[in-house]
Design a protein around this motif. Structure first.
Motif, PDB file in Angstrom:
ATOM      1  N   MET A 148       0.819  -1.211   0.000  1.00 54.70           N
ATOM      2  CA  MET A 148       0.000   0.000   0.000  1.00 54.70           C
ATOM      3  C   MET A 148       0.856   1.266   0.000  1.00 54.70           C
ATOM      4  O   MET A 148       0.524   2.260  -0.646  1.00 54.70           O
ATOM      5  N   HIS A 149       1.959   1.236   0.732  1.00 53.07           N
ATOM      6  CA  HIS A 149       2.853   2.396   0.711  1.00 53.07           C
ATOM      7  C   HIS A 149       3.533   2.538  -0.658  1.00 53.07           C
ATOM      8  O   HIS A 149       3.772   3.653  -1.123  1.00 53.07           O
ATOM      9  N   LEU A 150       3.832   1.416  -1.285  1.00 52.18           N
ATOM     10  CA  LEU A 150       4.381   1.451  -2.637  1.00 52.18           C
ATOM     11  C   LEU A 150       3.383   2.107  -3.582  1.00 52.18           C
ATOM     12  O   LEU A 150       3.747   2.975  -4.390  1.00 52.18           O
ATOM     13  N   LEU A 151       2.125   1.727  -3.481  1.00 47.03           N
ATOM     14  CA  LEU A 151       1.088   2.315  -4.326  1.00 47.03           C
ATOM     15  C   LEU A 151       1.005   3.825  -4.101  1.00 47.03           C
ATOM     16  O   LEU A 151       0.951   4.602  -5.063  1.00 47.03           O
ATOM     17  N   ALA A 152       0.998   4.255  -2.839  1.00 47.24           N
ATOM     18  CA  ALA A 152       0.915   5.687  -2.540  1.00 47.24           C
ATOM     19  C   ALA A 152       2.109   6.444  -3.112  1.00 47.24           C
ATOM     20  O   ALA A 152       1.964   7.509  -3.729  1.00 47.24           O
ATOM     21  N   VAL A 165       2.304   9.436  -6.315  1.00 44.93           N
ATOM     22  CA  VAL A 165       2.943  10.753  -6.254  1.00 44.93           C
ATOM     23  C   VAL A 165       3.991  10.892  -7.348  1.00 44.93           C
ATOM     24  O   VAL A 165       4.123  11.945  -7.981  1.00 44.93           O
ATOM     25  N   ALA A 166       4.734   9.819  -7.605  1.00 40.92           N
ATOM     26  CA  ALA A 166       5.800   9.882  -8.598  1.00 40.92           C
ATOM     27  C   ALA A 166       5.263   9.897 -10.031  1.00 40.92           C
ATOM     28  O   ALA A 166       5.906  10.460 -10.925  1.00 40.92           O
ATOM     29  N   ARG A 208      -9.994   1.853   7.546  1.00 37.92           N
ATOM     30  CA  ARG A 208      -8.752   2.155   8.267  1.00 37.92           C
ATOM     31  C   ARG A 208      -7.740   2.743   7.292  1.00 37.92           C
ATOM     32  O   ARG A 208      -7.748   2.440   6.103  1.00 37.92           O
ATOM     33  N   VAL A 209      -6.854   3.573   7.802  1.00 36.11           N
ATOM     34  CA  VAL A 209      -5.762   4.100   6.981  1.00 36.11           C
ATOM     35  C   VAL A 209      -4.668   3.047   6.930  1.00 36.11           C
ATOM     36  O   VAL A 209      -4.120   2.680   7.956  1.00 36.11           O
ATOM     37  N   LEU A 210      -4.353   2.561   5.736  1.00 33.40           N
ATOM     38  CA  LEU A 210      -3.359   1.498   5.616  1.00 33.40           C
ATOM     39  C   LEU A 210      -2.086   1.944   4.908  1.00 33.40           C
ATOM     40  O   LEU A 210      -1.059   1.293   5.006  1.00 33.40           O
ATOM     41  N   GLY A 211      -2.137   3.043   4.189  1.00 31.25           N
ATOM     42  CA  GLY A 211      -0.935   3.515   3.507  1.00 31.25           C
ATOM     43  C   GLY A 211      -1.056   4.978   3.175  1.00 31.25           C
ATOM     44  O   GLY A 211      -2.152   5.481   2.920  1.00 31.25           O
ATOM     45  N   SER A 212       0.074   5.687   3.195  1.00 30.71           N
ATOM     46  CA  SER A 212       0.073   7.101   2.822  1.00 30.71           C
ATOM     47  C   SER A 212       1.482   7.506   2.435  1.00 30.71           C
ATOM     48  O   SER A 212       2.462   6.918   2.881  1.00 30.71           O
TER      49      SER A 212
END
Length: 251
Positions: free
Chosen positions: A27-31, A35-36, A55-59
Motif C-alpha cells: 500500500m505504501h508502494l502504491l501511494a 505521487v511519482a 482504516r488508513v493502511l498507507g500514505s
C-alpha cells in the motif's frame, strides 16, 4: 518520462501478484508511485477491515495520513463517500462555498492541500477501500490522469484479493486484518526508533522501510524486532544517517 514512470509503476504492482507479499508495504508502494507518476502531491489508501470499518493502511506523507484519520474519526468526507458509493469523488477546491464537508475542507486547507480526488478500490461488485489523491493546487485532475489513477487502484485491488480470495471472504478478512495489525506495530516501532535515534517520525519510517528492503524482510517483522529490542541499532542508525545525508542540499 511519464510513460516510463507509468510502465515502471505497473511492473512493480504486477510483480507483487506472483507471490505472497507484505500488504502494508504494498500500500505504501502504491501511494509513493501515485505521487511519482501522477500530478499529485500526496496519496493515501483507506481499506475496510473485517468489522466493515475503514482504516488508513498507507500514505505518502504524514499530512495525508492525519487528514484521513480526521475523516474517519468524524465518519464523513469525500474519501468515505467514495468507498460507500464505489464511485470517484472529486473536490476541486477546499475554499469554494458551499462545501459538503466544511470541517474536513477546513482541515485539508490548513494542511496545505487545495483539492482531492478519490477513486474506489474495487473488483467487480466488491469494494475494499479508496485511493485518495491530494494536490496543493486547486483544480480537478485531467480525465487521462484520473483513468490512470483508477487503473492503478484496480491493479492494487487485484493484488489484495487475488483469485482465491474472491471466493473466500474469510481469507480476505484475515489478510486485511493482519495488515491492519501490522500497521499498529509499525506505528509503535516508528515511535521507538524516533525516540532512540532522535529523528522525526517520517525519517523513522523510511529507516524501517530501507532496512526491511535491504534485508528482504517484511516491514512488520522489522517493526516487531525494533519493539522487542532485538535488532541491530547500530545498523539502523547508519541507515537513518545515510537518509539524512541524502536529503541535505549540496553546497
Amino acid at each position: 518520462m511519464f510513460t516510463e514512470n507509468l510502465a515502471e509503476t505497473f511492473v512493480e504492482l504486477a510483480d507483487t501478484l506472483v507471490a505472497g507479499f507484505d500488504s502494508v508495504e504494498f500500500m505504501h508502494l502504491l501511494a509513493d508511485r501515485c505521487v511519482a507518476t501522477l500530478e499529485v502531491d500526496a496519496a493515501g489508501i483507506l481499506l475496510v477491515d473485517h468489522h466493515g470499518e475503514l482504516r488508513v493502511l498507507g500514505s505518502s506523507s504524514d499530512r495525508a495520513r492525519l487528514l484521513e484519520l480526521f475523516e474517519l474519526q468524524h465518519r464523513q468526507g469525500p474519501c468515505m463517500e467514495c468507498y460507500l458509493t464505489s464511485e470517484p469523488v472529486t473536490v476541486a477546491s477546499f475554499t469554494t462555498s458551499p462545501q459538503r464537508w466544511p470541517e474536513f475542507s477546513a482541515v485539508a486547507k490548513d494542511a496545505g492541500f487545495g483539492a482531492l480526488h478519490a477513486v474506489p478500490m474495487r473488483l467487480r461488485e466488491q469494494t475494499v477501500g479508496a485511493l485518495n489523491l491530494f494536490t496543493v493546487e486547486e483544480g480537478a485532475l485531467s480525465e487521462p490522469m484520473l483513468r490512470v489513477a483508477q487503473a492503478m487502484a484496480d491493479v492494487a485491488t487485484i493484488g489484495l484479493l487475488q483469485a482465491q480470495i474472491i471466493s473466500h471472504r474469510d481469507l480476505l478478512a484475515g489478510q486485511l486484518q493482519h495488515a491492519l495489525q501490522s500497521r499498529v506495530l509499525i506505528e509503535q516501532a516508528k515511535g521507538v526508533l524516533a525516540e532512540r535515534l532522535q529523528i522525526d517520525m517520517s525519517t523513522a519510517f523510511e529507516t524501517l522501510r530501507r532496512y526491511a528492503r535491504s534485508h528482504n524482510y517484511y516491514l512488520s517483522t522489522v517493526a516487531e524486532d525494533v519493539i522487542a529490542g532485538t535488532i541491530d541499532m547500530a545498523e539502523l542508525t547508519a541507515v537513518a544517517e545515510a537518509r539524512s545525508s541524502a536529503r541535505r542540499p549540496r553546497p
